[in-house]
Design a protein around this motif. Structure first.
Motif, PDB file in Angstrom:
ATOM      1  N   HIS A   1     -12.432   5.301   9.727  1.00  0.00           N
ATOM      2  CA  HIS A   1     -12.799   6.457   8.616  1.00  0.00           C
ATOM      3  C   HIS A   1     -13.229   5.652   7.198  1.00  0.00           C
ATOM      4  CE1 HIS A   1      -9.348   9.559  10.079  1.00  0.00           C
ATOM      5  NE2 HIS A   1     -10.482   9.423  10.620  1.00  0.00           N
TER       6      HIS A   1
ATOM      7  N   ILE B   1       5.300   9.277  18.982  1.00  0.00           N
ATOM      8  CA  ILE B   1       6.491  10.328  18.134  1.00  0.00           C
ATOM      9  C   ILE B   1       6.081  10.532  16.819  1.00  0.00           C
ATOM     10  CG2 ILE B   1       8.853  10.688  17.722  1.00  0.00           C
ATOM     11  CD1 ILE B   1       9.224   8.525  19.832  1.00  0.00           C
ATOM     12  N   GLY B   2       5.798  11.821  16.580  1.00  0.00           N
ATOM     13  CA  GLY B   2       5.583  12.213  15.000  1.00  0.00           C
ATOM     14  C   GLY B   2       4.219  13.169  15.261  1.00  0.00           C
ATOM     15  N   ASN B   3       4.218  13.908  14.130  1.00  0.00           N
ATOM     16  CA  ASN B   3       3.045  14.757  14.027  1.00  0.00           C
ATOM     17  C   ASN B   3       2.271  14.661  12.566  1.00  0.00           C
ATOM     18  OD1 ASN B   3       3.250  17.883  15.995  1.00  0.00           O
ATOM     19  ND2 ASN B   3       2.634  16.042  16.473  1.00  0.00           N
TER      20      ASN B   3
ATOM     21  N   ASN C   1      -0.574  12.277   9.984  1.00  0.00           N
ATOM     22  CA  ASN C   1      -1.853  11.387  10.173  1.00  0.00           C
ATOM     23  C   ASN C   1      -1.542  10.233  10.664  1.00  0.00           C
ATOM     24  OD1 ASN C   1      -3.604  13.441   9.615  1.00  0.00           O
ATOM     25  ND2 ASN C   1      -3.386  13.463   7.313  1.00  0.00           N
TER      26      ASN C   1
ATOM     27  N   GLN D   1       3.393  23.954  12.013  1.00  0.00           N
ATOM     28  CA  GLN D   1       4.196  22.943  10.776  1.00  0.00           C
ATOM     29  C   GLN D   1       3.727  21.640  11.138  1.00  0.00           C
ATOM     30  OE1 GLN D   1       6.416  24.740  13.653  1.00  0.00           O
ATOM     31  NE2 GLN D   1       6.191  26.727  12.173  1.00  0.00           N
TER      32      GLN D   1
ATOM     33  N   ALA E   1       2.120  18.036  10.288  1.00  0.00           N
ATOM     34  CA  ALA E   1       2.010  17.568   9.173  1.00  0.00           C
ATOM     35  C   ALA E   1       0.304  16.741   9.099  1.00  0.00           C
ATOM     36  CB  ALA E   1       2.960  16.222   8.830  1.00  0.00           C
TER      37      ALA E   1
ATOM     38  N   SER F   1       6.035   7.113  14.945  1.00  0.00           N
ATOM     39  CA  SER F   1       5.339   7.326  13.616  1.00  0.00           C
ATOM     40  C   SER F   1       6.107   8.427  12.745  1.00  0.00           C
ATOM     41  CB  SER F   1       4.061   7.831  14.094  1.00  0.00           C
ATOM     42  OG  SER F   1       3.201   7.974  13.158  1.00  0.00           O
ATOM     43  N   ILE F   2       7.327   8.389  12.368  1.00  0.00           N
ATOM     44  CA  ILE F   2       7.851   9.332  11.874  1.00  0.00           C
ATOM     45  C   ILE F   2       8.050   8.973  10.302  1.00  0.00           C
ATOM     46  CG2 ILE F   2       9.178  10.035  13.728  1.00  0.00           C
ATOM     47  CD1 ILE F   2      11.768   8.682  12.442  1.00  0.00           C
TER      48      ILE F   2
ATOM     49  N   TYR G   1       6.832   6.202   6.579  1.00  0.00           N
ATOM     50  CA  TYR G   1       6.876   4.983   6.029  1.00  0.00           C
ATOM     51  C   TYR G   1       8.182   5.158   5.226  1.00  0.00           C
ATOM     52  CZ  TYR G   1       1.993   3.398   6.911  1.00  0.00           C
ATOM     53  OH  TYR G   1       1.066   3.096   7.525  1.00  0.00           O
TER      54      TYR G   1
ATOM     55  N   TRP H   1       4.053   5.768  -3.778  1.00  0.00           N
ATOM     56  CA  TRP H   1       5.008   5.958  -2.712  1.00  0.00           C
ATOM     57  C   TRP H   1       6.255   5.507  -2.961  1.00  0.00           C
ATOM     58  CZ3 TRP H   1       2.409   5.270   2.866  1.00  0.00           C
ATOM     59  CH2 TRP H   1       1.554   6.526   3.111  1.00  0.00           C
TER      60      TRP H   1
ATOM     61  N   PRO I   1       6.879   8.428   0.616  1.00  0.00           N
ATOM     62  CA  PRO I   1       5.444   8.185   1.340  1.00  0.00           C
ATOM     63  C   PRO I   1       4.712   9.523   1.747  1.00  0.00           C
ATOM     64  CG  PRO I   1       7.311   7.935   3.029  1.00  0.00           C
ATOM     65  CD  PRO I   1       7.837   8.104   1.673  1.00  0.00           C
ATOM     66  N   SER I   2       4.301  10.368   0.839  1.00  0.00           N
ATOM     67  CA  SER I   2       3.457  11.399   1.295  1.00  0.00           C
ATOM     68  C   SER I   2       2.140  11.604   0.398  1.00  0.00           C
ATOM     69  CB  SER I   2       4.350  12.642   1.128  1.00  0.00           C
ATOM     70  OG  SER I   2       4.501  12.799  -0.286  1.00  0.00           O
ATOM     71  N   GLY I   3       1.235  12.401   0.865  1.00  0.00           N
ATOM     72  CA  GLY I   3      -0.015  12.673   0.232  1.00  0.00           C
ATOM     73  C   GLY I   3      -0.946  11.886   0.526  1.00  0.00           C
ATOM     74  N   ILE I   4      -2.130  12.221   0.195  1.00  0.00           N
ATOM     75  CA  ILE I   4      -3.462  11.538   0.676  1.00  0.00           C
ATOM     76  C   ILE I   4      -3.552  10.526  -0.520  1.00  0.00           C
ATOM     77  CG2 ILE I   4      -4.424  13.243   2.311  1.00  0.00           C
ATOM     78  CD1 ILE I   4      -6.093  14.337  -0.261  1.00  0.00           C
TER      79      ILE I   4
END
Ligand code: NAP
Length: 468
Positions: free
Chosen positions: A60, A156-158, A160, A207, A209, A327-328, A330, A371, A376-379
């Motif tokens: 990326h 595990i996790g949905n 990014n 749903q 993420a 991967s649930i 940070y 964070w 730990p959320s958001g771009i």
């Protein structure tokens, strides 16, 4: 006495951490129309930019180009970078208070959330955060070993991060070779045996993420097919109702892409990404290595806050697997002498002002961004308004910031202290030299850069450039 924030008595701020939130805080401080600010930014690593270097996926590059904005901030004559200097080890919180009017913590979330299920720590089960650090040449993780001899992996996790990990595992050597992935990771992934990667979402596809560009990227991989079973892409009545009501643009785009994956004929590519929804891990099985994972089927229910939650049913399934990435999310870690909310993994704060939970009072001169402030959320861009909010609080507090002995409130006194503690600290101009060297080392292999991955390697390379 000259007023704090005037040219005679600039407001001196230490920012701890040089990721996006730290840089946006510095930028916001420099934008103050009526306050002269001097910023010293500290990082325990010699390299700046936090997750832009150590977290963003190597394929990326566009996202990484945001570092140019940080270079601009760093070019401000009132900005200094002290890389390779660790708070709590090379400099204490009390020493920072002795030299600065305010401290902004911008340390991010440095570890992973735990699943809390049996077998989580079996060999072959890894936190995604460590895999990400490893393939991005982060010095803390470069020596880790991942068992890539396995044929089958579960992620595990949905979010990014789960998408990044899945995509890196599913990418071809040619796809990875064009990136700045750590050279040892490129080599290890070249001989990786993984062919089946199953991504597990505990809720449904509506749903999830992850965002849509990441979902679409799965469909563009050279060597991997995406397999979505029709029942996984179907909307249950509760999701359908939420979908019709909320018109969430990301969820709508994701469901369209899912439909496309369901109907896309499965090719015969070397690898397969399976996307399973409404499954939660209950146990990771094996004796001295992961051998299987036991899952429970979930159903969606409306939670107390009105959002759709996963509720376990009595349907279980065990699938053989040799490799698990958890991967649930940070999780923040505490800093010495700074309040910490263990449950939330954040520094307790009121709009960025650090609060002492024992007294419910503001900790004078301490602020927080990113964070470690909000979780730990958001771009990356989410950090900009977040840092502006904190800086507004700090500026509002200028008149009541703790006093600093004028002899210690000088750039020179800090410089002296750091030089005595950490003679091999790395300045921003040093970093720019390393940056150039990494890029020119990459050119020879037609890669964007070859990253240094150990601190001694970085310090040696810098010494060589400077002595040349
Ligand atoms: P995230 O977006 O918060 O996703 C965490 C995922 O883990 C969610 O799917 C969540 O499901 C699931 N989860 C949580 N607890 C679980 C449990 N006990 N069992 C099973 N699943 C569980 O976190 P992330 O992926 O670490 O990303 C962190 C942030 O960085 C996000 O804001 C992300 O968008 C951002 N990021 C962005 C990019 C990019 O822009 N390309 C790349 C990487 C990361 P629920 O939804 O059901 O809670």
């Amino acid at each position: 006495m000259p007023q704090l924030g005037s040219a005679e008595a600039p407001l001196r701020v230490a920012i701890i951490g040089s990721g996006p939130s730290g840089f946006y805080a510095a930028e916001a401080l420099f934008r103050q129309p009526d306050t002269v600010v001097m910023v010293d930014m500290f990082d325990r690593l010699p390299t700046p930019h936090g997750l832009v270097r150590g977290g963003v996926a190597p394929d990326h590059p566009k996202i990484k180009s945001v570092s140019k904005v940080y270079d601009k901030t760093a070019a401000n004559p009132n900005f200094r970078f002290y890389g390779n200097v660790e708070l709590g080890k090379d400099i204490s919180n009390a020493e920072l208070h002795a030299h600065y009017h305010a401290i902004i913590y911008a340390v991010g979330a440095q570890t992973d959330r735990r699943l809390g299920i049996p077998g989580e720590d079996l060999p072959g089960s890894y936190p995604a955060t460590e895999f990400v650090g490893w393939y991005n040449a982060h010095p803390d993780f470069r020596d880790l070993k991942f068992d890539l001899t396995q044929k089958s992996a579960v992620v595990i996790g949905n979010g990014n991060v789960a998408m990044d990990v899945t995509r890196i595992l599913a990418s071809s050597y040619e796809e990875l070779r064009k990136t700045d992935i750590a050279d040892y990771a490129l080599e290890a992934l070249r001989t990786c045996n993984v062919v089946d990667i199953t991504m597990l979402g505990r809720r449904g596809p509506a749903q999830a993420a992850y965002t849509n560009p990441e979902l679409k990227e799965f469909g563009e991989l050279e060597e991997a097919d995406v397999i979505v079973r029709p029942e996984d892409a179907a909307l249950d009545p509760l999701s359908q109702a939420a979908f019709d009501k909320e018109h969430d643009a990301t969820a709508e785009k994701n469901m369209k892409t899912m439909e496309e994956y369901v109907h896309r004929p499965v090719g015969n590519k070397k690898k397969r990404i399976h996307m399973w929804f409404l499954w939660s891990p209950v146990e990771i099985l094996g004796t001295d290595h992961v051998e299987a994972i036991k899952l429970v089927k979930n159903e969606l229910v409306v939670g107390a806050d009105g959002s759709l939650k996963a509720r376990a049913t009595d349907q279980f399934e065990t699938i053989p697997v040799g490799l698990v990435f958890r991967s649930i999310g940070y999780m923040g870690v505490p800093l010495a002498d700074v309040p910490f909310d263990q449950r939330g993994g954040v520094i307790p704060n009121d709009h960025g002002r650090v609060m002492d939970p024992a007294t419910s009072q503001q900790v004078p001169g301490e602020y927080v961004v990113g964070w470690i402030k909000r979780g730990p959320s958001g771009i990356i861009g989410t950090n900009k308004p977040d840092s502006v909010e904190t800086v507004n609080m700090l500026i509002e507090d200028t008149a009541k910031l703790p006093a600093v002995n004028p002899a210690d409130a000088t750039p020179e006194s800090v410089e002296q202290l750091i030089k005595s503690r950490k003679p091999d600290y790395v300045s921003y101009s040093d970093w720019l030299l390393l940056d150039q060297l990494e890029q020119s080392n990459g050119q020879a292999q037609e890669r964007p850069r070859i990253k240094f991955s150990t601190i001694p390697e970085m310090i040696d390379a810098l010494a060589k450039i400077k002595n040349a």
